[in-house]
Design a protein around this motif. Structure first.
Motif, PDB file in Angstrom:
ATOM      1  N   LEU A  87       0.840  -1.189   0.000  1.00  0.00           N
ATOM      2  CA  LEU A  87       0.000   0.000   0.000  1.00  0.00           C
ATOM      3  C   LEU A  87       0.877   1.242   0.000  1.00  0.00           C
ATOM      4  O   LEU A  87       1.831   1.341   0.783  1.00  0.00           O
ATOM      5  CB  LEU A  87      -0.906   0.010   1.231  1.00  0.00           C
ATOM      6  CG  LEU A  87      -1.812   1.230   1.383  1.00  0.00           C
ATOM      7  CD1 LEU A  87      -3.019   1.107   0.453  1.00  0.00           C
ATOM      8  CD2 LEU A  87      -2.286   1.379   2.831  1.00  0.00           C
ATOM      9  N   ALA A  88       0.552   2.190  -0.878  1.00  0.00           N
ATOM     10  CA  ALA A  88       1.248   3.472  -0.919  1.00  0.00           C
ATOM     11  C   ALA A  88       0.216   4.589  -0.904  1.00  0.00           C
ATOM     12  O   ALA A  88      -0.890   4.440  -1.426  1.00  0.00           O
ATOM     13  CB  ALA A  88       2.121   3.564  -2.169  1.00  0.00           C
ATOM     14  N   PHE A  89       0.593   5.714  -0.295  1.00  0.00           N
ATOM     15  CA  PHE A  89      -0.249   6.905  -0.313  1.00  0.00           C
ATOM     16  C   PHE A  89       0.383   7.939  -1.244  1.00  0.00           C
ATOM     17  O   PHE A  89       1.607   8.103  -1.268  1.00  0.00           O
ATOM     18  CB  PHE A  89      -0.381   7.517   1.082  1.00  0.00           C
ATOM     19  CG  PHE A  89      -1.188   6.686   2.051  1.00  0.00           C
ATOM     20  CD1 PHE A  89      -2.510   6.373   1.775  1.00  0.00           C
ATOM     21  CD2 PHE A  89      -0.635   6.244   3.230  1.00  0.00           C
ATOM     22  CE1 PHE A  89      -3.256   5.610   2.665  1.00  0.00           C
ATOM     23  CE2 PHE A  89      -1.369   5.489   4.124  1.00  0.00           C
ATOM     24  CZ  PHE A  89      -2.692   5.171   3.844  1.00  0.00           C
ATOM     25  N   ILE A  95       4.115  14.659  -6.758  1.00  0.00           N
ATOM     26  CA  ILE A  95       4.589  13.988  -7.975  1.00  0.00           C
ATOM     27  C   ILE A  95       5.648  12.954  -7.609  1.00  0.00           C
ATOM     28  O   ILE A  95       6.558  13.240  -6.828  1.00  0.00           O
ATOM     29  CB  ILE A  95       5.199  15.008  -8.965  1.00  0.00           C
ATOM     30  CG1 ILE A  95       4.165  16.070  -9.350  1.00  0.00           C
ATOM     31  CG2 ILE A  95       5.727  14.298 -10.215  1.00  0.00           C
ATOM     32  CD1 ILE A  95       4.747  17.228 -10.131  1.00  0.00           C
ATOM     33  N   TRP A  96       5.527  11.755  -8.169  1.00  0.00           N
ATOM     34  CA  TRP A  96       6.531  10.715  -7.998  1.00  0.00           C
ATOM     35  C   TRP A  96       7.503  10.703  -9.158  1.00  0.00           C
ATOM     36  O   TRP A  96       7.108  10.919 -10.311  1.00  0.00           O
ATOM     37  CB  TRP A  96       5.858   9.345  -7.917  1.00  0.00           C
ATOM     38  CG  TRP A  96       5.210   9.027  -6.605  1.00  0.00           C
ATOM     39  CD1 TRP A  96       5.388   9.671  -5.413  1.00  0.00           C
ATOM     40  CD2 TRP A  96       4.293   7.957  -6.348  1.00  0.00           C
ATOM     41  NE1 TRP A  96       4.635   9.078  -4.431  1.00  0.00           N
ATOM     42  CE2 TRP A  96       3.955   8.020  -4.986  1.00  0.00           C
ATOM     43  CE3 TRP A  96       3.739   6.958  -7.137  1.00  0.00           C
ATOM     44  CZ2 TRP A  96       3.089   7.113  -4.395  1.00  0.00           C
ATOM     45  CZ3 TRP A  96       2.866   6.063  -6.562  1.00  0.00           C
ATOM     46  CH2 TRP A  96       2.543   6.132  -5.200  1.00  0.00           C
ATOM     47  N   SER A 116       8.196   1.456   4.926  1.00  0.00           N
ATOM     48  CA  SER A 116       9.336   2.214   4.394  1.00  0.00           C
ATOM     49  C   SER A 116       8.884   3.599   3.955  1.00  0.00           C
ATOM     50  O   SER A 116       7.700   3.856   3.732  1.00  0.00           O
ATOM     51  CB  SER A 116       9.982   1.474   3.221  1.00  0.00           C
ATOM     52  OG  SER A 116       9.174   1.544   2.066  1.00  0.00           O
ATOM     53  N   PHE A 117       9.852   4.486   3.834  1.00  0.00           N
ATOM     54  CA  PHE A 117       9.613   5.839   3.346  1.00  0.00           C
ATOM     55  C   PHE A 117      10.889   6.308   2.666  1.00  0.00           C
ATOM     56  O   PHE A 117      11.937   5.677   2.794  1.00  0.00           O
ATOM     57  CB  PHE A 117       9.204   6.783   4.480  1.00  0.00           C
ATOM     58  CG  PHE A 117      10.148   6.794   5.650  1.00  0.00           C
ATOM     59  CD1 PHE A 117      11.060   7.825   5.817  1.00  0.00           C
ATOM     60  CD2 PHE A 117      10.130   5.773   6.605  1.00  0.00           C
ATOM     61  CE1 PHE A 117      11.938   7.841   6.888  1.00  0.00           C
ATOM     62  CE2 PHE A 117      11.001   5.791   7.691  1.00  0.00           C
ATOM     63  CZ  PHE A 117      11.914   6.824   7.827  1.00  0.00           C
ATOM     64  N   THR A 150       9.795  13.710   9.922  1.00  0.00           N
ATOM     65  CA  THR A 150      10.291  13.787   8.547  1.00  0.00           C
ATOM     66  C   THR A 150       9.624  12.797   7.601  1.00  0.00           C
ATOM     67  O   THR A 150       9.813  12.873   6.398  1.00  0.00           O
ATOM     68  CB  THR A 150      11.820  13.563   8.532  1.00  0.00           C
ATOM     69  OG1 THR A 150      12.343  13.911   7.258  1.00  0.00           O
ATOM     70  CG2 THR A 150      12.160  12.110   8.825  1.00  0.00           C
ATOM     71  N   ILE A 151       8.837  11.847   8.134  1.00  0.00           N
ATOM     72  CA  ILE A 151       8.149  10.887   7.264  1.00  0.00           C
ATOM     73  C   ILE A 151       7.016  11.608   6.535  1.00  0.00           C
ATOM     74  O   ILE A 151       6.069  12.090   7.149  1.00  0.00           O
ATOM     75  CB  ILE A 151       7.596   9.705   8.077  1.00  0.00           C
ATOM     76  CG1 ILE A 151       8.724   8.978   8.807  1.00  0.00           C
ATOM     77  CG2 ILE A 151       6.852   8.736   7.157  1.00  0.00           C
ATOM     78  CD1 ILE A 151       8.244   7.876   9.740  1.00  0.00           C
ATOM     79  N   PHE A 152       7.124  11.680   5.213  1.00  0.00           N
ATOM     80  CA  PHE A 152       6.166  12.418   4.397  1.00  0.00           C
ATOM     81  C   PHE A 152       5.186  11.441   3.742  1.00  0.00           C
ATOM     82  O   PHE A 152       5.583  10.417   3.191  1.00  0.00           O
ATOM     83  CB  PHE A 152       6.919  13.241   3.354  1.00  0.00           C
ATOM     84  CG  PHE A 152       6.058  13.927   2.355  1.00  0.00           C
ATOM     85  CD1 PHE A 152       4.939  14.641   2.739  1.00  0.00           C
ATOM     86  CD2 PHE A 152       6.362  13.871   1.001  1.00  0.00           C
ATOM     87  CE1 PHE A 152       4.137  15.273   1.810  1.00  0.00           C
ATOM     88  CE2 PHE A 152       5.574  14.499   0.061  1.00  0.00           C
ATOM     89  CZ  PHE A 152       4.460  15.207   0.467  1.00  0.00           C
ATOM     90  N   THR A 153       3.917  11.779   3.792  1.00  0.00           N
ATOM     91  CA  THR A 153       2.846  10.873   3.397  1.00  0.00           C
ATOM     92  C   THR A 153       3.024  10.285   1.996  1.00  0.00           C
ATOM     93  O   THR A 153       2.825   9.082   1.784  1.00  0.00           O
ATOM     94  CB  THR A 153       1.487  11.593   3.476  1.00  0.00           C
ATOM     95  OG1 THR A 153       1.345  12.158   4.780  1.00  0.00           O
ATOM     96  CG2 THR A 153       0.344  10.634   3.209  1.00  0.00           C
ATOM     97  N   SER A 154       3.411  11.101   1.035  1.00  0.00           N
ATOM     98  CA  SER A 154       3.512  10.615  -0.342  1.00  0.00           C
ATOM     99  C   SER A 154       4.743   9.754  -0.592  1.00  0.00           C
ATOM    100  O   SER A 154       4.959   9.320  -1.733  1.00  0.00           O
ATOM    101  CB  SER A 154       3.503  11.799  -1.326  1.00  0.00           C
ATOM    102  OG  SER A 154       2.230  12.414  -1.344  1.00  0.00           O
ATOM    103  N   THR A 155       5.536   9.480   0.450  1.00  0.00           N
ATOM    104  CA  THR A 155       6.713   8.617   0.290  1.00  0.00           C
ATOM    105  C   THR A 155       6.548   7.251   0.934  1.00  0.00           C
ATOM    106  O   THR A 155       7.392   6.374   0.739  1.00  0.00           O
ATOM    107  CB  THR A 155       7.973   9.271   0.895  1.00  0.00           C
ATOM    108  OG1 THR A 155       7.926   9.204   2.333  1.00  0.00           O
ATOM    109  CG2 THR A 155       8.132  10.714   0.454  1.00  0.00           C
ATOM    110  N   VAL A 156       5.492   7.015   1.695  1.00  0.00           N
ATOM    111  CA  VAL A 156       5.407   5.790   2.488  1.00  0.00           C
ATOM    112  C   VAL A 156       4.919   4.606   1.654  1.00  0.00           C
ATOM    113  O   VAL A 156       4.218   4.763   0.652  1.00  0.00           O
ATOM    114  CB  VAL A 156       4.484   5.960   3.717  1.00  0.00           C
ATOM    115  CG1 VAL A 156       4.997   7.063   4.635  1.00  0.00           C
ATOM    116  CG2 VAL A 156       3.051   6.234   3.294  1.00  0.00           C
TER     117      VAL A 156
END
Length: 255
Positions: A87-89, A95-96, A116-117, A150-156
């Motif tokens: 699962l990814a958000f 933008i990825w 992971s992030f 520092t964990i950013f939602t669009s990176t998890v």
């Protein structure tokens, strides 16, 4: 597309018509292709819903909510609908990089990790990177995360065979994403950092005055403080050291 996608991507949308074309393109250009994107239209009042309904790629799934329920519950709707093991958000205005899913999935499988992030780069409202990359640690425990958001939602990314969907459900509070990471880490997991810049974190144009910008920062500080006191149940004396570390780390990310 395979009957069961390997990665489910949850994308909440509320009045993000301006950015959706960029978000769509970053998905279509991914070097890893066995994914599904679950777009949750949270009762948008602009043209977002019509844009989502124009999709023809079978990997795109759209959920139109009858009324606005907020980003936390919108993401939760996507989690409940997800079919993939991973699962990814992705926030609708971020933008990825094209290799984001491929590299992060390889990282998780190689390290047998559940959570992971990645590093990320700040971008302007047009999606152009600023060159300012936030470097994340190789591993983050619960205690470390309390002083470093520092964990950013669009990176998890999460492995749903190792982390239950119950833990992935976001609470209906401010800073719901940070609270979710803390809940997962408090349960005994470690967050593993892929130290590679794979995400652009779009920030809106600074059209408001310094007073408004300062007010936003004060509200962010208050939200974190309330997470310590209410969500984590920490005393004032326990909260202060974490709060000071959080403040220093947040300032470093903005310098």
């Amino acid at each position: 597309m395979n009957a069961t996608p390997q990665i489910s991507i949850v994308i909440p949308v509320y009045n993000q018509e301006l950015y959706l074309a960029d978000t769509l393109q970053c998905l279509l250009k991914q070097t890893f292709s066995n994914w599904e994107a679950i777009w949750i239209d949270d009762a948008s009042t602009d043209g977002s819903g019509a844009f989502l309904d124009s999709f023809t790629d079978p990997r795109m799934r759209v959920i139109h909510l009858p009324q606005n329920i907020g980003v936390a519950q919108a993401r939760n709707s996507g989690v409940r609908a997800a079919k993939g093991r991973y699962l990814a958000f992705l926030d609708a205005d971020d933008i990825w990089k094209t290799e984001k899913l491929e590299h992060q999935l390889d990282f998780m499988q190689s390290n047998h990790c559940a959570f992971s992030f990645t590093d990320y780069e700040f971008a302007n409202h047009e999606g152009k990177g600023s060159g300012k990359v936030t470097s994340i640690p190789k591993c983050m425990t619960y205690q470390e995360a309390l002083g470093n958001t520092t964990i950013f939602t669009s990176t998890v990314m999460f492995d749903r065979q190792k982390i239950s969907d119950r833990l992935l459900q976001m609470p209906q509070i401010e800073s719901e994403d940070t609270a979710t990471w803390w809940n997962i880490l408090r349960a005994g997991y470690c967050g593993y950092g892929l130290q590679e810049n794979l995400t652009l974190y779009r920030r809106p144009a600074r059209t408001r005055g310094m007073k408004s910008m300062s007010s936003n920062k004060v509200r962010a500080l208050k939200r974190i403080w309330m997470l310590y006191r209410k969500n984590e149940g920490l005393s004032i004396s326990q909260s202060i050291p974490y709060f000071l570390r959080y403040t220093v780390n947040a300032m470093k990310r903005r310098i």
